[in-house]
Design a protein around this motif. Structure first.
Motif, PDB file in Angstrom:
ATOM      1  N   ALA A   1     -61.066  33.664  96.832  1.00  0.00           N
ATOM      2  CA  ALA A   1     -60.339  32.563  97.454  1.00  0.00           C
ATOM      3  C   ALA A   1     -59.719  31.545  96.711  1.00  0.00           C
ATOM      4  O   ALA A   1     -57.771  31.604  97.050  1.00  0.00           O
ATOM      5  N   ILE A   2     -59.995  30.585  95.491  1.00  0.00           N
ATOM      6  CA  ILE A   2     -59.619  29.341  95.062  1.00  0.00           C
ATOM      7  C   ILE A   2     -58.516  30.379  94.318  1.00  0.00           C
ATOM      8  O   ILE A   2     -57.683  29.764  93.727  1.00  0.00           O
ATOM      9  N   ASN A   3     -59.324  30.931  92.979  1.00  0.00           N
ATOM     10  CA  ASN A   3     -57.988  31.398  92.062  1.00  0.00           C
ATOM     11  C   ASN A   3     -57.256  32.454  92.440  1.00  0.00           C
ATOM     12  O   ASN A   3     -55.992  32.173  91.752  1.00  0.00           O
ATOM     13  N   LEU A   4     -57.232  32.771  93.520  1.00  0.00           N
ATOM     14  CA  LEU A   4     -56.401  33.681  93.899  1.00  0.00           C
ATOM     15  C   LEU A   4     -54.880  32.699  94.771  1.00  0.00           C
ATOM     16  O   LEU A   4     -53.641  32.922  94.215  1.00  0.00           O
ATOM     17  N   ALA A   5     -55.479  31.840  95.153  1.00  0.00           N
ATOM     18  CA  ALA A   5     -54.274  31.381  96.016  1.00  0.00           C
ATOM     19  C   ALA A   5     -54.125  30.541  94.753  1.00  0.00           C
ATOM     20  O   ALA A   5     -52.924  29.690  94.669  1.00  0.00           O
ATOM     21  N   ALA A   6     -54.930  29.589  93.431  1.00  0.00           N
ATOM     22  CA  ALA A   6     -54.401  28.899  92.485  1.00  0.00           C
ATOM     23  C   ALA A   6     -53.280  29.331  91.956  1.00  0.00           C
ATOM     24  O   ALA A   6     -52.374  29.074  91.311  1.00  0.00           O
ATOM     25  N   SER A   7     -53.994  30.851  91.366  1.00  0.00           N
ATOM     26  CA  SER A   7     -52.320  31.780  90.979  1.00  0.00           C
ATOM     27  C   SER A   7     -51.529  31.930  91.163  1.00  0.00           C
ATOM     28  O   SER A   7     -49.957  31.512  90.619  1.00  0.00           O
ATOM     29  N   LEU A   8     -50.848  31.976  92.629  1.00  0.00           N
ATOM     30  CA  LEU A   8     -50.359  32.254  93.609  1.00  0.00           C
ATOM     31  C   LEU A   8     -49.490  30.761  93.434  1.00  0.00           C
ATOM     32  O   LEU A   8     -48.410  30.962  92.949  1.00  0.00           O
ATOM     33  N   ALA A   9     -49.782  29.396  93.372  1.00  0.00           N
ATOM     34  CA  ALA A   9     -49.412  28.239  93.553  1.00  0.00           C
ATOM     35  C   ALA A   9     -48.681  28.239  92.229  1.00  0.00           C
ATOM     36  O   ALA A   9     -47.845  27.768  91.822  1.00  0.00           O
ATOM     37  N   VAL A  10     -49.472  29.005  91.060  1.00  0.00           N
ATOM     38  CA  VAL A  10     -48.576  28.577  89.252  1.00  0.00           C
ATOM     39  C   VAL A  10     -47.594  29.380  89.592  1.00  0.00           C
ATOM     40  O   VAL A  10     -46.753  29.054  88.719  1.00  0.00           O
ATOM     41  N   MET A  11     -47.704  30.245  90.416  1.00  0.00           N
ATOM     42  CA  MET A  11     -46.527  31.278  90.007  1.00  0.00           C
ATOM     43  C   MET A  11     -45.213  31.204  91.081  1.00  0.00           C
ATOM     44  O   MET A  11     -44.096  32.242  91.766  1.00  0.00           O
ATOM     45  N   GLU A  12     -45.475  29.515  90.895  1.00  0.00           N
ATOM     46  CA  GLU A  12     -44.307  29.192  91.871  1.00  0.00           C
ATOM     47  C   GLU A  12     -44.214  29.483  93.491  1.00  0.00           C
ATOM     48  O   GLU A  12     -43.311  29.058  94.054  1.00  0.00           O
ATOM     49  N   LYS A  13     -45.758  29.713  94.370  1.00  0.00           N
ATOM     50  CA  LYS A  13     -45.160  30.548  95.793  1.00  0.00           C
ATOM     51  C   LYS A  13     -46.300  29.112  96.485  1.00  0.00           C
ATOM     52  O   LYS A  13     -47.340  28.363  96.098  1.00  0.00           O
ATOM     53  N   LYS A  14     -45.896  28.641  97.450  1.00  0.00           N
ATOM     54  CA  LYS A  14     -46.207  27.758  98.322  1.00  0.00           C
ATOM     55  C   LYS A  14     -47.222  28.323  99.126  1.00  0.00           C
ATOM     56  O   LYS A  14     -47.102  29.403  99.914  1.00  0.00           O
ATOM     57  N   THR A  15     -48.831  27.428  98.732  1.00  0.00           N
ATOM     58  CA  THR A  15     -49.985  28.361  99.027  1.00  0.00           C
ATOM     59  C   THR A  15     -50.716  27.475  99.842  1.00  0.00           C
ATOM     60  O   THR A  15     -50.759  25.908  98.930  1.00  0.00           O
ATOM     61  N   LEU A  16     -50.636  27.666 100.981  1.00  0.00           N
ATOM     62  CA  LEU A  16     -52.209  26.910 101.858  1.00  0.00           C
ATOM     63  C   LEU A  16     -53.485  27.996 101.526  1.00  0.00           C
ATOM     64  O   LEU A  16     -53.501  28.870 101.828  1.00  0.00           O
ATOM     65  N   LEU A  17     -54.859  26.387 100.921  1.00  0.00           N
ATOM     66  CA  LEU A  17     -56.108  27.771 101.190  1.00  0.00           C
ATOM     67  C   LEU A  17     -57.319  26.928 102.344  1.00  0.00           C
ATOM     68  O   LEU A  17     -56.687  26.022 102.514  1.00  0.00           O
ATOM     69  N   ILE A  18     -57.181  27.709 103.647  1.00  0.00           N
ATOM     70  CA  ILE A  18     -58.215  27.950 104.716  1.00  0.00           C
ATOM     71  C   ILE A  18     -59.318  27.296 103.551  1.00  0.00           C
ATOM     72  O   ILE A  18     -59.757  29.125 103.739  1.00  0.00           O
TER      73      ILE A  18
END
Length: 254
Positions: A20-37
């Motif tokens: 959850a943490i690292n997929l969310a972070a990876s999407l975010a560094v690929m410039e996807k606006k990401t919310l982790l719940i």
């Protein structure tokens, strides 16, 4: 509208929160606006991104689910520009009981998310390692579910129960819920058993298994204790590479 993906497996220790943490972070560094719940009372995703679950001043997912706060009021900014988090707290354990008497008890998370989901490309939900009412809320809110599977002897144990729960939710509460894929985690290529498990899972679930495999990696294990996703802790590590590949694979899904 953001795609909501639950990371679920009622079996503990399969790499669910790490994913959850690292997929969310990876999407975010690929410039996807990401919310982790963080929907796990253990709040490991919260502490893994350097937030103290006890210093949230009562603004966590628990307060959202019981109706004391709106979702937008509890969102925190992480050190990655495109990544925000809704923190958890041990109080979430009590929400299981409190929700029973509330209206639309399975839909509390879905309804709360409606306010903010359009602000994000992806919403990643770290489910608790149980099949209780909080996890049911997560699956009712989700568009798809990623199921981490540890490449060890009891890998497939308990999966039947989870798949039955998903089927039940598809039938009664969230007919559009789909399985995004099975993710093989904690892989050690030196072990014959690990390779056998990979073959078995691929044989069993076919194209529903992600091509990306998450290998055992020291830097990946160390990162949460430093309050960072692995992409910030060690950008050159195998763990970073694995999760960036997973994010790319996810982005290629329709």
């Amino acid at each position: 509208m953001g795609k909501i993906i639950a990371i679920a497996n009622q079996k503990g220790g399969v790499g669910k929160t790490t994913t959850a943490i690292n997929l969310a972070a990876s999407l975010a560094v690929m410039e996807k606006k990401t919310l982790l719940i963080d929907a796990d009372p253990q709040a490991n995703a919260t502490s893994g991104l350097d937030f103290d679950p006890d210093s949230s001043n009562g603004a966590t997912l628990y307060e959202v689910l019981i109706g004391a706060h709106k979702m937008s009021e509890v969102i925190l900014q992480t050190e990655i520009v495109n990544l925000k988090i809704v923190p958890s707290h041990i109080n979430l354990v009590g929400a299981e009981i409190e929700l029973i008497n509330l209206s639309e008890k399975e839909m509390r998370l879905k309804n709360a998310l409606a306010e903010v989901v359009d602000d994000y490309d992806y919403v990643i939900v770290d489910c608790s390692p149980s099949l209780g009412l909080i996890t049911v809320n997560c699956l009712c809110a989700a568009d798809t579910v990623i199921i981490p599977v540890q490449t060890e002897f009891f890998a497939l144990e308990g999966l039947g129960k989870l798949l039955n729960t998903i089927k039940l939710i598809q039938t009664r509460l969230n007919p559009s819920l789909k399985i995004e894929g099975f993710l093989l985690t904690m892989f050690d290529g030196r072990l014959r058993l690990a390779n056998q498990v990979v073959d078995e899972v691929r044989k069993h679930f076919g194209e529903m298994v992600f091509q990306t495999i998450i290998t055992r990696n020291v830097r990946l294990s160390e990162a949460p204790s430093h309050g960072k996703p692995v992409v910030l802790y060690d950008a050159g590590s195998a763990g970073t590479n694995n999760y960036l590949n997973l994010a790319k694979e996810l982005l290629s899904h329709k």
